[in-house]
Design an enzyme around this catalytic site. Structure first.
Site, mmCIF file in Angstrom:
data_model
loop_
_atom_site.group_PDB
_atom_site.id
_atom_site.type_symbol
_atom_site.label_atom_id
_atom_site.label_comp_id
_atom_site.label_asym_id
_atom_site.label_seq_id
_atom_site.Cartn_x
_atom_site.Cartn_y
_atom_site.Cartn_z
ATOM 1 N N ARG A 83 0.813 -1.232 0.000
ATOM 2 C CA ARG A 83 0.000 0.000 0.000
ATOM 3 C C ARG A 83 0.841 1.274 0.000
ATOM 4 O O ARG A 83 0.430 2.280 0.581
ATOM 5 C CB ARG A 83 -0.949 0.039 1.194
ATOM 6 C CG ARG A 83 -2.158 -0.854 1.062
ATOM 7 C CD ARG A 83 -3.221 -0.215 0.157
ATOM 8 N NE ARG A 83 -4.178 -1.223 -0.280
ATOM 9 C CZ ARG A 83 -5.344 -1.470 0.313
ATOM 10 N NH1 ARG A 83 -5.713 -0.756 1.325
ATOM 11 N NH2 ARG A 83 -6.132 -2.404 -0.142
ATOM 12 N N ARG B 94 -3.193 6.809 0.255
ATOM 13 C CA ARG B 94 -3.562 8.062 0.907
ATOM 14 C C ARG B 94 -2.502 8.678 1.800
ATOM 15 O O ARG B 94 -2.625 9.842 2.159
ATOM 16 C CB ARG B 94 -4.872 7.875 1.675
ATOM 17 C CG ARG B 94 -6.071 8.058 0.759
ATOM 18 C CD ARG B 94 -7.361 7.809 1.500
ATOM 19 N NE ARG B 94 -7.491 6.398 1.825
ATOM 20 C CZ ARG B 94 -8.467 5.889 2.569
ATOM 21 N NH1 ARG B 94 -9.376 6.680 3.082
ATOM 22 N NH2 ARG B 94 -8.529 4.588 2.796
ATOM 23 N N ARG C 152 -6.298 11.374 -6.839
ATOM 24 C CA ARG C 152 -7.546 10.699 -6.489
ATOM 25 C C ARG C 152 -8.728 11.667 -6.539
ATOM 26 O O ARG C 152 -9.788 11.352 -7.060
ATOM 27 C CB ARG C 152 -7.380 10.109 -5.084
ATOM 28 C CG ARG C 152 -8.601 9.574 -4.411
ATOM 29 C CD ARG C 152 -8.846 8.136 -4.848
ATOM 30 N NE ARG C 152 -9.806 7.473 -3.990
ATOM 31 C CZ ARG C 152 -11.114 7.692 -4.017
ATOM 32 N NH1 ARG C 152 -11.614 8.566 -4.857
ATOM 33 N NH2 ARG C 152 -11.908 7.029 -3.210
ATOM 34 N N ASP D 254 -6.400 -3.236 -7.954
ATOM 35 C CA ASP D 254 -6.969 -3.884 -6.767
ATOM 36 C C ASP D 254 -7.139 -5.364 -7.072
ATOM 37 O O ASP D 254 -7.291 -5.748 -8.231
ATOM 38 C CB ASP D 254 -8.316 -3.261 -6.381
ATOM 39 C CG ASP D 254 -8.641 -3.574 -4.920
ATOM 40 O OD1 ASP D 254 -8.179 -2.830 -4.049
ATOM 41 O OD2 ASP D 254 -9.306 -4.586 -4.664
ATOM 42 N N TYR E 201 -14.456 -12.578 -0.731
ATOM 43 C CA TYR E 201 -15.184 -11.354 -1.096
ATOM 44 C C TYR E 201 -16.393 -11.657 -1.982
ATOM 45 O O TYR E 201 -17.444 -11.036 -1.854
ATOM 46 C CB TYR E 201 -14.254 -10.366 -1.818
ATOM 47 C CG TYR E 201 -13.338 -9.599 -0.881
ATOM 48 C CD1 TYR E 201 -13.829 -8.578 -0.072
ATOM 49 C CD2 TYR E 201 -11.984 -9.900 -0.796
ATOM 50 C CE1 TYR E 201 -12.998 -7.872 0.787
ATOM 51 C CE2 TYR E 201 -11.146 -9.207 0.065
ATOM 52 C CZ TYR E 201 -11.661 -8.191 0.851
ATOM 53 O OH TYR E 201 -10.839 -7.500 1.709
HETATM 54 O O1 1CP Z 1 0.411 0.438 -3.352
HETATM 55 C C1 1CP Z 1 -0.143 -0.654 -3.429
HETATM 56 O O2 1CP Z 1 -0.036 -1.539 -2.566
HETATM 57 C C2 1CP Z 1 -0.889 -1.004 -4.709
HETATM 58 C C3 1CP Z 1 -2.300 -0.883 -4.675
HETATM 59 C C4 1CP Z 1 -3.233 -1.883 -4.013
HETATM 60 C C5 1CP Z 1 -3.101 -3.243 -3.689
HETATM 61 C C6 1CP Z 1 -1.871 -4.112 -3.793
HETATM 62 C C7 1CP Z 1 -4.548 -1.512 -3.697
HETATM 63 C C8 1CP Z 1 -5.119 -0.175 -3.873
HETATM 64 N N1 1CP Z 1 -5.228 -2.629 -3.288
HETATM 65 C C9 1CP Z 1 -4.355 -3.706 -3.244
HETATM 66 C C10 1CP Z 1 -4.674 -5.088 -2.879
HETATM 67 C C11 1CP Z 1 -5.866 -5.368 -2.052
HETATM 68 N N2 1CP Z 1 -7.140 -4.880 -2.180
HETATM 69 C C12 1CP Z 1 -5.897 -6.312 -1.006
HETATM 70 C C13 1CP Z 1 -4.714 -7.163 -0.621
HETATM 71 C C14 1CP Z 1 -3.800 -6.437 0.287
HETATM 72 C C15 1CP Z 1 -4.329 -6.178 1.666
HETATM 73 O O3 1CP Z 1 -4.613 -7.173 2.388
HETATM 74 O O4 1CP Z 1 -4.473 -4.997 2.032
HETATM 75 C C16 1CP Z 1 -7.189 -6.341 -0.459
HETATM 76 C C17 1CP Z 1 -7.697 -7.190 0.679
HETATM 77 C C18 1CP Z 1 -7.979 -5.428 -1.215
HETATM 78 C C19 1CP Z 1 -9.410 -5.130 -1.028
HETATM 79 C C20 1CP Z 1 -9.588 -3.710 -0.666
HETATM 80 N N3 1CP Z 1 -9.478 -2.686 -1.553
HETATM 81 C C21 1CP Z 1 -9.809 -3.162 0.617
HETATM 82 C C22 1CP Z 1 -9.920 -3.963 1.908
HETATM 83 C C23 1CP Z 1 -11.327 -4.102 2.343
HETATM 84 C C24 1CP Z 1 -11.463 -4.974 3.576
HETATM 85 O O5 1CP Z 1 -12.035 -6.057 3.448
HETATM 86 O O6 1CP Z 1 -10.970 -4.593 4.641
HETATM 87 C C25 1CP Z 1 -9.881 -1.766 0.473
HETATM 88 C C26 1CP Z 1 -10.152 -0.747 1.531
HETATM 89 C C27 1CP Z 1 -9.647 -1.487 -0.902
HETATM 90 C C28 1CP Z 1 -9.565 -0.142 -1.532
HETATM 91 C C29 1CP Z 1 -8.225 0.268 -1.963
HETATM 92 N N4 1CP Z 1 -7.394 -0.474 -2.780
HETATM 93 C C30 1CP Z 1 -6.240 0.233 -3.000
HETATM 94 C C31 1CP Z 1 -6.352 1.482 -2.297
HETATM 95 C C32 1CP Z 1 -5.322 2.567 -2.293
HETATM 96 C C33 1CP Z 1 -7.608 1.476 -1.661
HETATM 97 C C34 1CP Z 1 -8.216 2.591 -0.810
HETATM 98 C C35 1CP Z 1 -9.028 3.525 -1.621
HETATM 99 C C36 1CP Z 1 -8.373 4.875 -1.724
HETATM 100 O O7 1CP Z 1 -7.640 5.260 -0.825
HETATM 101 O O8 1CP Z 1 -8.567 5.591 -2.713
#
Ligand code: 1CP
Length: 346
Positions: free
Chosen positions: A26, A30, A39, A76, A152
């Protein structure tokens, strides 16, 4: 022109390096004001993910701003179920939500095995980012592990317990295997596409591994991760089984180069259980809320436990959005400076 930095791929390929590599899960997100600006202008998360120029821009930001040794393509894990026919929405402050979810065999009729071409926006983002990086650091491609994607798709959103998804494993194991099989085939196509588009290594995120017990983990998760690693070859593979401390011995003989540890996993014990693997991790993301001095101490303690070889420094899970950028830099800089010093002494 920047000199090529290949420390991450070198460690994964068993080559000697001048220091321990570092990147953060991540890292594009943000915590960076530059990310928040893109964003805001884009209007939505999905717009960023599906527009290669925007995905490329935020993928490279942490390389410039934080000095990390790898970029990870901005996307994602939920793009895979969407390509299979189950659309997701990203709700502000809530995370992903599926308007329709998988509940019965009937629901599988609307799904298909995704082909890489159906995710061409990701492939275009990878190709563009590779061009823009111009060899500065390797680019990481990724996908969710089949079990985490399944969780999911059945649950319809995130969950503390994933009890709906786990209920299916007990009540309808054949249906569960059928869906896991389709997700695995889609993921293999997707990751092969990413490698073809230019990803230098891949990571498989099994974020919800820890909600399963050991036997169910073998049957419903590890089996499918093995298949992906056997089929997606030609680049190093990192498996991140969050919470699955019980699966470490089994992971040692998965066809991957590295395993990611979360912060609950003891480092020295993990070395004993997985002697053949490069290990990645595993600082508690909350450690970055501490003072700079304590961040430095915690990072050095972690580096000493892993030792100088076969380690890629990272957090034990994704960076929390309210972490201070200077604290992230402190972690990155400490890894670089301390590990270089230790190497110099050897
Ligand atoms: O920088 C990076 O890591 C690349 C971007 C990235 C990655 C690798 C994002 C962007 N998502 C992911 C993978 C991802 N998505 C995972 C695996 C990693 C982890 O365990 O965190 C998972 C579980 C998701 C699903 C997801 N997408 C969630 C989790 C929801 C939950 O069940 O708790 C969330 C909040 C997102 C949204 C998301 N994806 C990425 C970002 C930056 C965001 C947040 C939205 C934003 O800030 O604009």
């Amino acid at each position: 022109m920047y000199p090529a930095n290949t420390v991450v791929t070198d460690v994964l390929l068993g080559k000697r390096t001048s220091r321990t590599p570092v990147w953060l899960m991540r890292q594009a997100g943000r915590v960076l004001s530059e990310y928040r600006k893109v964003r805001e202008d884009a209007g939505s998360f999905k717009k960023m993910v599906t527009t290669p120029e925007l995905a490329c821009e935020v993928t490279i930001q942490p390389v410039d701003i934080l000095g990390v040794d790898a970029a990870i393509i901005f996307s994602d894990i939920l793009v895979v179920p969407e390509a299979m026919g189950l659309r997701y929405e990203m709700e502000e402050n809530r995370g992903p939500v599926f308007p329709r979810r998988i509940d019965s065999a009937n629901d599988l009729r609307d799904l298909h095995i995704a082909q890489a071409e159906e995710l061409s926006y990701v492939m275009d983002a990878i190709a563009l980012t590779k061009r823009e990086l111009n060899g500065r650091v390797p680019l990481i491609g990724f996908a969710g592990a089949p079990w985490t994607i399944f969780a999911y798709m059945v649950e319809g959103s995130g969950s503390k317990t994933f009890s709906r998804a786990r209920r299916m494993l007990y009540r309808e194991p054949e249906l569960a295997h059928h869906l896991l099989d389709m997700i695995t085939a889609s993921t293999v196509n997707y990751l092969k596409g990413q490698v073809k588009a230019g990803a230098d290594l891949i990571q498989i995120f099994d974020s919800w591994a820890g909600v399963l017990g050991p036997d169910q983990y073998d049957e419903f998760s590890l089996k499918y991760i093995r298949r992906i690693c056997d089929e997606v070859t030609g680049v190093p593979r990192i498996v991140f089984p969050k919470g699955a401390f019980f699966a470490r011995r089994g992971l040692n003989d998965v066809n991957c180069e590295a395993v990611g540890l979360d912060w609950n996993m003891d480092i020295r014990e993990s070395r004993q259980l997985m002697p053949d693997k490069v290990l990645q991790g595993n600082l508690d993301p909350c450690a970055l809320y501490a003072t700079r001095d304590d961040i430095r101490k915690a990072t050095i303690k972690m580096l000493e436990a892993f030792g100088p070889d076969k380690h890629i420094a990272n957090l034990g899970h994704g960076l929390y959005p309210d972490t201070e950028v200077d604290s992230v830099r402190c972690f990155v800089d400490t890894v670089k400076e301390y590990s270089e010093k230790v190497r110099g002494r050897k």
